[in-house]
Scaffold this motif. Sequence first.
Motif, mmCIF file in Angstrom:
data_model
loop_
_atom_site.group_PDB
_atom_site.id
_atom_site.type_symbol
_atom_site.label_atom_id
_atom_site.label_comp_id
_atom_site.label_asym_id
_atom_site.label_seq_id
_atom_site.Cartn_x
_atom_site.Cartn_y
_atom_site.Cartn_z
ATOM 1 N N PHE A 197 0.802 -1.224 0.000
ATOM 2 C CA PHE A 197 0.000 0.000 0.000
ATOM 3 C C PHE A 197 0.837 1.278 0.000
ATOM 4 C CE2 PHE A 197 -2.163 -3.415 2.358
ATOM 5 C CZ PHE A 197 -3.202 -3.647 1.485
ATOM 6 N N LYS A 198 2.125 1.170 -0.281
ATOM 7 C CA LYS A 198 2.956 2.375 -0.293
ATOM 8 C C LYS A 198 3.815 2.447 -1.547
ATOM 9 C CE LYS A 198 6.701 2.175 2.438
ATOM 10 N NZ LYS A 198 7.743 1.749 1.491
ATOM 11 N N GLU A 199 4.340 3.605 -1.771
ATOM 12 C CA GLU A 199 5.194 3.794 -2.948
ATOM 13 C C GLU A 199 6.525 3.062 -2.754
ATOM 14 O OE1 GLU A 199 4.266 5.322 -5.813
ATOM 15 O OE2 GLU A 199 2.327 5.394 -4.806
ATOM 16 N N ALA A 200 7.143 2.707 -3.862
ATOM 17 C CA ALA A 200 8.433 2.010 -3.810
ATOM 18 C C ALA A 200 9.512 2.924 -3.217
ATOM 19 C CB ALA A 200 8.839 1.568 -5.202
ATOM 20 N N GLU A 201 10.452 2.294 -2.530
ATOM 21 C CA GLU A 201 11.585 3.039 -1.975
ATOM 22 C C GLU A 201 12.721 3.040 -2.992
ATOM 23 O OE1 GLU A 201 12.496 1.557 1.921
ATOM 24 O OE2 GLU A 201 10.379 1.486 2.471
ATOM 25 N N PRO A 202 13.716 3.929 -2.810
ATOM 26 C CA PRO A 202 14.823 3.996 -3.785
ATOM 27 C C PRO A 202 15.549 2.660 -3.916
ATOM 28 C CG PRO A 202 14.876 5.887 -2.296
ATOM 29 C CD PRO A 202 13.842 4.949 -1.768
ATOM 30 N N GLY A 203 15.938 2.321 -5.108
ATOM 31 C CA GLY A 203 16.652 1.069 -5.349
ATOM 32 C C GLY A 203 16.826 0.848 -6.834
ATOM 33 N N ASN A 204 17.475 -0.250 -7.194
ATOM 34 C CA ASN A 204 17.752 -0.529 -8.602
ATOM 35 C C ASN A 204 16.677 -1.370 -9.275
ATOM 36 O OD1 ASN A 204 20.247 0.773 -8.321
ATOM 37 N ND2 ASN A 204 21.170 -1.097 -7.497
ATOM 38 N N LYS A 205 15.916 -2.139 -8.472
ATOM 39 C CA LYS A 205 14.948 -3.067 -9.055
ATOM 40 C C LYS A 205 13.830 -3.350 -8.059
ATOM 41 C CE LYS A 205 16.599 -6.793 -11.211
ATOM 42 N NZ LYS A 205 17.122 -8.176 -11.356
ATOM 43 N N GLU A 206 12.611 -3.470 -8.584
ATOM 44 C CA GLU A 206 11.484 -3.844 -7.723
ATOM 45 C C GLU A 206 11.647 -5.305 -7.291
ATOM 46 O OE1 GLU A 206 9.275 -1.960 -6.552
ATOM 47 O OE2 GLU A 206 8.997 -0.256 -7.895
ATOM 48 N N VAL A 207 11.234 -5.602 -6.059
ATOM 49 C CA VAL A 207 11.353 -6.969 -5.539
ATOM 50 C C VAL A 207 10.539 -7.942 -6.397
ATOM 51 C CG1 VAL A 207 10.911 -8.483 -3.559
ATOM 52 C CG2 VAL A 207 11.779 -6.185 -3.177
ATOM 53 N N ASN A 208 9.337 -7.511 -6.820
ATOM 54 C CA ASN A 208 8.501 -8.437 -7.590
ATOM 55 C C ASN A 208 9.109 -8.740 -8.965
ATOM 56 O OD1 ASN A 208 7.739 -5.782 -8.543
ATOM 57 N ND2 ASN A 208 5.910 -6.690 -9.445
ATOM 58 N N THR A 209 9.884 -7.782 -9.500
ATOM 59 C CA THR A 209 10.572 -8.034 -10.777
ATOM 60 C C THR A 209 11.643 -9.105 -10.591
ATOM 61 O OG1 THR A 209 10.210 -5.742 -11.460
ATOM 62 C CG2 THR A 209 11.884 -6.979 -12.674
ATOM 63 N N GLU A 210 12.388 -8.993 -9.502
ATOM 64 C CA GLU A 210 13.428 -9.979 -9.182
ATOM 65 C C GLU A 210 12.823 -11.380 -9.038
ATOM 66 O OE1 GLU A 210 17.409 -11.115 -7.372
ATOM 67 O OE2 GLU A 210 16.843 -9.227 -8.284
ATOM 68 N N ARG A 211 11.704 -11.449 -8.309
ATOM 69 C CA ARG A 211 11.083 -12.749 -8.084
ATOM 70 C C ARG A 211 10.470 -13.302 -9.377
ATOM 71 N NH1 ARG A 211 11.957 -17.222 -5.332
ATOM 72 N NH2 ARG A 211 10.150 -18.092 -4.257
ATOM 73 N N THR A 212 9.879 -12.441 -10.168
ATOM 74 C CA THR A 212 9.304 -12.874 -11.451
ATOM 75 C C THR A 212 10.390 -13.421 -12.370
ATOM 76 O OG1 THR A 212 7.535 -11.234 -11.261
ATOM 77 C CG2 THR A 212 7.944 -12.150 -13.445
ATOM 78 N N GLU A 213 11.540 -12.773 -12.374
ATOM 79 C CA GLU A 213 12.656 -13.252 -13.206
ATOM 80 C C GLU A 213 13.076 -14.659 -12.788
ATOM 81 O OE1 GLU A 213 14.636 -8.868 -14.253
ATOM 82 O OE2 GLU A 213 15.594 -10.172 -12.765
ATOM 83 N N GLU A 214 13.074 -14.917 -11.475
ATOM 84 C CA GLU A 214 13.411 -16.266 -10.991
ATOM 85 C C GLU A 214 12.386 -17.286 -11.476
ATOM 86 O OE1 GLU A 214 13.991 -16.556 -6.785
ATOM 87 O OE2 GLU A 214 15.786 -15.302 -6.785
#
Length: 262
Positions: A197-214
């Motif tokens: 329910f909140k905006e993404a924090e600073p970083g290089n990649k969204e967590v869900n993108t990392e997990r989807t790639e796996e």
Amino acid sequence: MNTIKVPLMSDLAARGETPEYLFWVGCAGAFDERYQKVTRAFVRLLHHAGISYAVLGTEETCTGDPARRAGDEMTFQMQALTVIETLKAYNVKKIITCCPHCFNIFKNEYPDLGGQYEVIHHSQFLRMLVEEGRIKADPAVFSDKTIVFHDPCYLGRGNGEYESPRAVIAALRARTTEMPRNRSKALCCGAGGAQMFKEAEPGNKEVNTERTEEALATGARIVATACPFCMTMLSDGIKFKDKQEEVKNYDIAELLAMSLGL
């Protein structure tokens, strides 16, 4: 497809009846368009197996889990005490829910406020129905498909339940595979702890993108989930990777219902 009349606790109570189980639909199961399909699939399975159950309908409110996870303790306790009073009025003893967050809070946190229930996640309930022979999947439906399962944090690490969803998937007789990070080492979908329910924090990649790639790297054409938060994050990840035509995200209840032609 036949229309199913879902029994309401209030209607049964008016007739002096008490079902064995309360099916707690949850906010996502009630309001999220995608997860409503999971609710419907699970209800069809309950009717197929002849389960004695009912829902609260408009009397159901949020468990307060997102409020507590976000640090708003007062809102959580207000919500929880309201829910406990409603459940007490209907003498609820057993709760089934598809959402690991609802499952976790009912099982582990409501007892502190006086809410004592036998709480069952739908993966555990479906496993029981399969093992008792009350649900028999058609092995031909998914025999040519490969399924990979993503462990929800609040079901897995939070409550030590890794085998029930896999047992349900095994009943489909599909090919199965695992991501390198699975069970207690599984990577979060990125929505836990009220992050949904909140905006993404600073970083290089969204967590869900990392997990989807796996998940995509396994070559599976079906990514199975057992949590509304995980479903949203992984479905979004699959769309982000533009793989929604080749790879589908289904809840285990949907897969079981599909295997039965329900």
